[in-house]
Enzyme design. Structure first.
Site, PDB file in Angstrom:
ATOM      1  N   GLY A  38       1.036  -0.923   0.133  1.00  0.00           N
ATOM      2  CA  GLY A  38      -0.067   0.029   0.111  1.00  0.00           C
ATOM      3  C   GLY A  38       0.950   1.035  -0.084  1.00  0.00           C
ATOM      4  O   GLY A  38       1.865   1.320   0.903  1.00  0.00           O
ATOM      5  N   THR A  46      11.050  12.391  -8.861  1.00  0.00           N
ATOM      6  CA  THR A  46      11.686  11.112  -8.567  1.00  0.00           C
ATOM      7  C   THR A  46      11.678  10.383 -10.134  1.00  0.00           C
ATOM      8  O   THR A  46      10.856  10.157 -10.995  1.00  0.00           O
ATOM      9  CB  THR A  46      11.280   9.918  -7.760  1.00  0.00           C
ATOM     10  OG1 THR A  46      10.116   9.724  -8.003  1.00  0.00           O
ATOM     11  CG2 THR A  46      11.455  10.344  -6.312  1.00  0.00           C
ATOM     12  N   ALA A  93      16.510   5.400 -11.660  1.00  0.00           N
ATOM     13  CA  ALA A  93      18.054   5.360 -11.939  1.00  0.00           C
ATOM     14  C   ALA A  93      18.674   6.376 -12.183  1.00  0.00           C
ATOM     15  O   ALA A  93      19.851   6.859 -12.282  1.00  0.00           O
ATOM     16  CB  ALA A  93      18.216   4.145 -12.728  1.00  0.00           C
ATOM     17  N   THR A 125       9.304  -2.174  -6.313  1.00  0.00           N
ATOM     18  CA  THR A 125       7.987  -1.996  -5.822  1.00  0.00           C
ATOM     19  C   THR A 125       8.310  -1.063  -4.288  1.00  0.00           C
ATOM     20  O   THR A 125       9.140  -1.475  -3.722  1.00  0.00           O
ATOM     21  CB  THR A 125       7.352  -3.087  -5.453  1.00  0.00           C
ATOM     22  OG1 THR A 125       7.077  -4.231  -6.427  1.00  0.00           O
ATOM     23  CG2 THR A 125       5.847  -2.968  -4.896  1.00  0.00           C
ATOM     24  N   ASP A 162       7.493   5.240  -2.743  1.00  0.00           N
ATOM     25  CA  ASP A 162       7.028   5.183  -1.552  1.00  0.00           C
ATOM     26  C   ASP A 162       8.036   5.824  -0.307  1.00  0.00           C
ATOM     27  O   ASP A 162       8.096   6.535   0.442  1.00  0.00           O
ATOM     28  CB  ASP A 162       6.019   4.068  -1.092  1.00  0.00           C
ATOM     29  CG  ASP A 162       5.058   3.938  -2.078  1.00  0.00           C
ATOM     30  OD1 ASP A 162       4.592   4.704  -2.709  1.00  0.00           O
ATOM     31  OD2 ASP A 162       4.906   2.844  -2.102  1.00  0.00           O
TER      32      ASP A 162
HETATM   33  O1  RIB Z   1       3.579   1.806  -4.420  1.00  0.00           O
HETATM   34  C1  RIB Z   1       3.878   0.341  -4.269  1.00  0.00           C
HETATM   35  C2  RIB Z   1       2.570  -0.178  -3.791  1.00  0.00           C
HETATM   36  O2  RIB Z   1       1.320   0.286  -4.718  1.00  0.00           O
HETATM   37  C3  RIB Z   1       2.470  -1.550  -3.508  1.00  0.00           C
HETATM   38  O3  RIB Z   1       2.830  -2.094  -2.142  1.00  0.00           O
HETATM   39  C4  RIB Z   1       1.047  -1.819  -3.843  1.00  0.00           C
HETATM   40  O4  RIB Z   1       0.346  -2.201  -2.645  1.00  0.00           O
HETATM   41  C5  RIB Z   1       0.408  -0.465  -4.209  1.00  0.00           C
HETATM   42  O5  RIB Z   1      -0.321   0.159  -3.620  1.00  0.00           O
END
Ligand code: RIB
Length: 301
Positions: free
Chosen positions: A47, A212, A215, A242, A246
């Site tokens: 998330g 952002t 690379a 992934t 965040d």
């Molecule tokens: O930014 C990555 C996230 O996007 C993942 O963890 C997934 O849950 C989505 O929300």
């Protein structure tokens, strides 16, 4: 205008999604109509919101998560608690599923993601606004586009003088347009920033843009001074990108919350994101501040 108030300690408040990530590793991403067997499957914490809260807390910020989950999945709550996040303002909704994501991950670490919002889009806005009435000018509100209540929350935080950092992901130009008048810092990846600049005419009503570029590094454009700060990416071998954005946003916000200047915040965030991409997973893979500092100590200035 933000000011330091010695009587209050600063905190990060994050209205954010909480997802269970189902991750399938593949040689390449499927084309339309194609069926592929995965090489492996794992379940982890994700998330965009939860990932940002983990990043902010591991960076050392006092972090309160605001949002909602289904009635089960206690391990998710426990894991976020164990990361040092205050989860007292996360509602448990018996009629909603905890948000989840299907993540397809190809050999070079790039991904494609489908989310089911579930409880993330059923946050009680009245309760949210009551909680946000505790914010002050030293606080920061983080938002992403995976929950309801973004505009009301941004408005409430702005009215109390708090810094509002909005991550325009998953990207939706209408959502950006609606929240933008109440945002201090707009965080985006390179593709999202092109869509914002193409889709919104005139000067953006924010103090800064955090962009952002994976690379290719990152930059912060201070729109109040017209100064641009550029941060190169640290060279690492990616296994899973992934949650890298965040991690960047959470660390960057935590560094500002700590009183660091933009250049220091960018360097810290870039190092945290670089370390994250060397590890599989999203929320579970975000490095601690000690790990980030140790990594930075090995880098040329
Ligand atoms: O930014 C990555 C996230 O996007 C993942 O963890 C997934 O849950 C989505 O929300």
């Amino acid at each position: 205008m933000r000011r330091n108030n010695p009587g209050r300690s600063m905190a990060i408040w994050n209205l954010g999604s909480i997802n269970i990530d189902h991750v399938y590793r593949l040689e390449s991403l499927p084309r339309p109509g194609e069926t592929l067997a995965s090489r492996s499957y794992s379940v982890g914490l994700g998330g965009k919101g939860a990932n940002q809260s983990v990043a902010a807390a591991r960076a050392g910020a006092r972090t309160h998560h605001l949002g909602a989950m289904g009635a089960g999945d206690d391990w998710v709550l426990q894991r976020l608690n164990d990361s040092g996040i205050d989860m007292a303002h996360v509602a448990r909704l018996p009629d909603e599923a905890t948000g989840h994501a299907i993540i397809l991950l190809e050999a070079q670490g790039e991904n494609a993601i489908v989310i089911h919002p579930g409880a993330n889009r059923a946050v009680d806005e009245g309760a949210l606004l009551r909680t946000l009435s505790a914010l002050g000018p030293d606080d920061t509100l983080l938002l992403q586009n995976e929950t309801n209540g973004q505009v009301a929350a941004a408005q409430a935080a702005q009215a109390r003088g708090a810094r509002v950092v909005y991550s325009a992901a998953p990207f939706d130009l209408d959502a950006v347009r609606a929240v933008l008048p109440h945002v201090s810092i707009l965080a985006m990846n390179a593709g999202e920033s092109q869509q914002v600049l193409a889709g919104i005419s005139g000067p953006l009503p924010v103090q800064g843009l955090l962009i952002t570029r994976g690379a290719e590094g990152a930059e912060y454009r201070d729109l109040t001074t017209s100064q641009t700060y550029v941060q190169a990416a640290f060279r690492v071998t990616p296994v899973d990108t992934t949650g890298a954005g965040d991690t960047f946003a959470g660390y960057f916000s935590a560094a500002l919350d700590e009183g660091r200047d933009i250049a220091v915040a960018l360097r810290l965030a870039a190092a945290a994101a670089a370390l994250k991409v060397t590890r599989p997973g999203a929320g579970d893979a975000i490095p601690t501040r000690a790990e980030v500092e140790a990594f930075l100590a090995d880098q040329p200035i």
